[in-house]
Write a protein that holds these residues in place. Structure first.
Motif, short mmCIF file in Angstrom:
data_model
loop_
_atom_site.label_atom_id
_atom_site.label_comp_id
_atom_site.label_asym_id
_atom_site.label_seq_id
_atom_site.Cartn_x
_atom_site.Cartn_y
_atom_site.Cartn_z
N TYR A 136 -45.32 4.40 75.47
CA TYR A 136 -45.88 4.37 76.83
C TYR A 136 -45.46 5.62 77.61
N LYS A 137 -44.22 6.04 77.43
CA LYS A 137 -43.73 7.24 78.12
C LYS A 137 -44.50 8.48 77.68
N VAL A 138 -44.83 8.54 76.38
CA VAL A 138 -45.58 9.69 75.86
C VAL A 138 -47.00 9.70 76.44
N VAL A 139 -47.63 8.53 76.52
CA VAL A 139 -48.99 8.45 77.06
C VAL A 139 -49.01 8.87 78.52
N LYS A 140 -48.03 8.46 79.29
CA LYS A 140 -47.97 8.86 80.70
C LYS A 140 -47.81 10.37 80.83
N ASP A 141 -47.05 10.96 79.93
CA ASP A 141 -46.88 12.41 79.96
C ASP A 141 -48.21 13.12 79.66
N ILE A 142 -49.00 12.54 78.75
CA ILE A 142 -50.31 13.11 78.41
C ILE A 142 -51.26 13.04 79.60
N LEU A 143 -51.18 11.95 80.36
CA LEU A 143 -52.11 11.71 81.46
C LEU A 143 -51.65 12.31 82.78
N ARG A 198 -52.06 4.53 61.91
CA ARG A 198 -50.61 4.34 61.82
C ARG A 198 -49.91 5.65 62.18
N ILE A 199 -48.87 5.54 62.99
CA ILE A 199 -48.11 6.73 63.37
C ILE A 199 -46.66 6.56 62.91
N ASN A 200 -46.06 7.66 62.52
CA ASN A 200 -44.69 7.64 62.02
C ASN A 200 -43.67 8.09 63.07
N SER A 201 -44.17 8.59 64.18
CA SER A 201 -43.30 8.93 65.31
C SER A 201 -44.16 8.93 66.56
N PHE A 202 -43.54 8.70 67.69
CA PHE A 202 -44.32 8.63 68.93
C PHE A 202 -44.86 9.99 69.35
N ASP A 203 -44.29 11.05 68.83
CA ASP A 203 -44.83 12.38 69.12
C ASP A 203 -46.22 12.56 68.53
N GLU A 204 -46.55 11.77 67.50
CA GLU A 204 -47.88 11.86 66.90
C GLU A 204 -48.97 11.37 67.85
N ILE A 205 -48.59 10.66 68.89
CA ILE A 205 -49.58 10.22 69.89
C ILE A 205 -50.24 11.42 70.55
N ARG A 206 -49.52 12.52 70.65
CA ARG A 206 -50.05 13.72 71.30
C ARG A 206 -51.26 14.28 70.55
N PHE A 208 -53.66 12.61 69.73
CA PHE A 208 -54.82 11.88 70.25
C PHE A 208 -54.95 12.06 71.77
N ALA A 209 -54.36 13.14 72.26
CA ALA A 209 -54.37 13.39 73.71
C ALA A 209 -55.78 13.50 74.26
N GLU A 210 -56.67 14.15 73.51
CA GLU A 210 -58.04 14.33 74.00
C GLU A 210 -58.75 12.99 74.16
N GLU A 211 -58.61 12.11 73.17
CA GLU A 211 -59.25 10.79 73.27
C GLU A 211 -58.67 9.97 74.42
N ILE A 212 -57.36 10.06 74.61
CA ILE A 212 -56.71 9.30 75.67
C ILE A 212 -57.16 9.80 77.05
N ARG A 213 -57.23 11.11 77.20
CA ARG A 213 -57.68 11.67 78.48
C ARG A 213 -59.15 11.35 78.74
N SER A 214 -59.97 11.44 77.69
CA SER A 214 -61.41 11.17 77.86
C SER A 214 -61.65 9.73 78.29
N THR A 215 -60.92 8.80 77.69
CA THR A 215 -61.07 7.39 78.05
C THR A 215 -60.69 7.17 79.51
N THR A 216 -59.60 7.79 79.93
CA THR A 216 -59.16 7.65 81.32
C THR A 216 -60.17 8.25 82.28
N GLN A 217 -60.70 9.40 81.95
CA GLN A 217 -61.67 10.06 82.82
C GLN A 217 -62.96 9.25 82.95
N ARG A 218 -63.34 8.55 81.90
CA ARG A 218 -64.53 7.69 81.98
C ARG A 218 -64.31 6.55 82.97
N TYR A 219 -63.12 5.97 82.94
CA TYR A 219 -62.82 4.90 83.89
C TYR A 219 -62.83 5.43 85.32
N LEU A 220 -62.29 6.62 85.51
CA LEU A 220 -62.26 7.21 86.85
C LEU A 220 -63.67 7.53 87.34
#
Length: 224
Positions: A136-143, A198-206, A208-220
């Motif tokens: 969750y902390k990594v996702v917040k940093d991305i957003l 499947r991810i082997n470390s939380f840094d791998e979430i980065r 998928f930063a583009e998909e995470i940002r795109s999803t958020t922008q669609r909601y906005l």
């Protein structure tokens, strides 16, 4: 010639030249004792502790994964106590007891006996939820550059945690799913179709930063 006579229990078949008849077996004769069922694998009747258990203990142990095979030894070593809540474990091995990794696999933990512990299912789920907080902390940093992160929150249900926008469960940005020491990330496309990786470390979430940002922008954009 056989004749059929209708009765309440069904049809009695009486053959010519015979004086006996065979009534259908009653449903009460087929009922099993309370909290008993037939094993889906071997067909033997066994007593179950949880409604989710469909197979007898012997069949479950025969196909158990490596960590699960250690369960009897773990319980004996822990003297029947859950190390996470310090309360007694169930007396019989059931689905209510989980094998937990002391050091989670996402952080490099192994399936070695020394890294395993027998815990309550509820305790394991609480621990999994705390592991998801790291993601969750990594996702917040991305957003951070897209939206005020105070509007981003995490909502946990059992083994999966949804990271949502504005506290709305329908505005799920992504999901972090923890099970058996493994961590998965679910992201969504423009049609809200889910992709699990499947991810082997939380840094791998980065990655998928583009998909995470795109999803958020669609909601906005939908709010405007």
């Amino acid at each position: 010639m056989a004749t059929s006579v209708p009765v309440r229990q069904g049809l009695l078949r009486i053959s010519a030249g015979t004086t006996s008849c065979e009534a259908p077996q009653r449903r009460s004769d087929l009922k099993l004792p309370k909290r008993h069922r037939k094993c889906k694998t071997c067909g033997e009747v066994f007593r179950y502790e949880s409604k989710n258990v469909k197979r007898c203990q012997s069949c479950r142990q025969a196909t158990a994964t490596k960590p699960r095979c250690y369960l009897p030894s773990l319980i004996e070593e822990q003297k029947g106590t859950c190390p996470l809540c310090c309360k007694p474990l169930p007396e019989t091995i059931s689905a209510d007891i989980h094998v937990d990794h002391r050091w989670p696999k996402i952080f490099g933990g192994t399936d070695d006996f020394e890294n395993l512990q027998a815990v309550h299912i509820r305790c394991n789920r609480r621990k999994n939820a705390s592991i998801a907080l790291e993601g969750y902390k990594v996702v917040k940093d991305i957003l951070h550059a897209v939206v005020d992160v105070s509007r981003v929150s995490i909502k946990g249900t059992r083994n999966d945690c949804s990271i949502i926008l504005n506290g709305n469960s329908r505005e799920s940005i992504c999901q972090i799913w923890v099970k058996k020491g493994k961590v998965y990330l679910n992201v969504f496309d423009e049609n809200k179709k889910e992709t699990r990786t499947r991810i082997n470390s939380f840094d791998e979430i980065r990655a998928f930063a583009e998909e995470i940002r795109s999803t958020t922008q669609r909601y906005l954009a939908d709010k405007q």
